[in-house]
Design a protein around this motif. Structure first.
Motif: not given
Length: 154
Positions: A29, A32, A62, A67-70, A72-73, A76
């Protein structure tokens, strides 16, 4: 080895102990960019206490299928320079709410409709006179439309 409390930083082992995550997952993590470890002169990863909340959020999100992208967004939006407060977490909650509501709706439709389809025994949506007369669901697309879309009434 315990970390000096004057710096308020936690070792990766302490964070693993607090979150229940494997050290390797925490490293992943961090790599990433989902959390941001500070490095000691010797290269050890050190974390601030609020990283425990971030990692817990990642774990829960999770498990909810994001998803990890969701994730991450959403992360942020949290400040890195301070511990996120209630307002910060509410902002993230709003970002996930629509997706969660849609997922809950799909699960409810699955619960309410799947047993009827399985129970009737016809095993054919083309021939189904109860849930899909004249194959009306095929007009909206492929796949299990009766479960996926709330606008199609059985």
């Amino acid at each position: 080895m315990p970390v000096s409390s004057s710096k308020g930083l936690l070792s990766i082992g302490e964070v693993a102990s607090r979150t229940g995550l494997a050290v390797s997952a925490i490293r992943y993590y961090d790599d990433e960019g989902l959390v941001s470890a500070r490095r000691t002169p010797g290269g050890r990863r050190m974390f601030i206490r609020s990283d425990i909340r971030r990692l817990s959020f990642i774990l829960i999100a999770q498990q909810m299928g994001f998803s990890l992208e969701e994730i991450r967004n959403q992360l942020r939006q949290l400040p890195l320079e301070r511990t996120p407060n209630k307002r910060d977490w509410e902002k993230i909650s709003r970002g996930f709410r629509a997706r969660l509501d849609a997922r809950i709706g799909m699960l409810e439709r699955l619960r309410d409709r799947l047993d009827g389809c399985i129970g009737c025994g016809c095993l054919s949506l083309d021939a189904c006179k109860l849930y899909n007369p004249d194959d009306k669901a095929s007009r909206t697309g492929t796949g299990p439309r009766l479960v996926m879309e709330k606008s199609i009434d059985p």
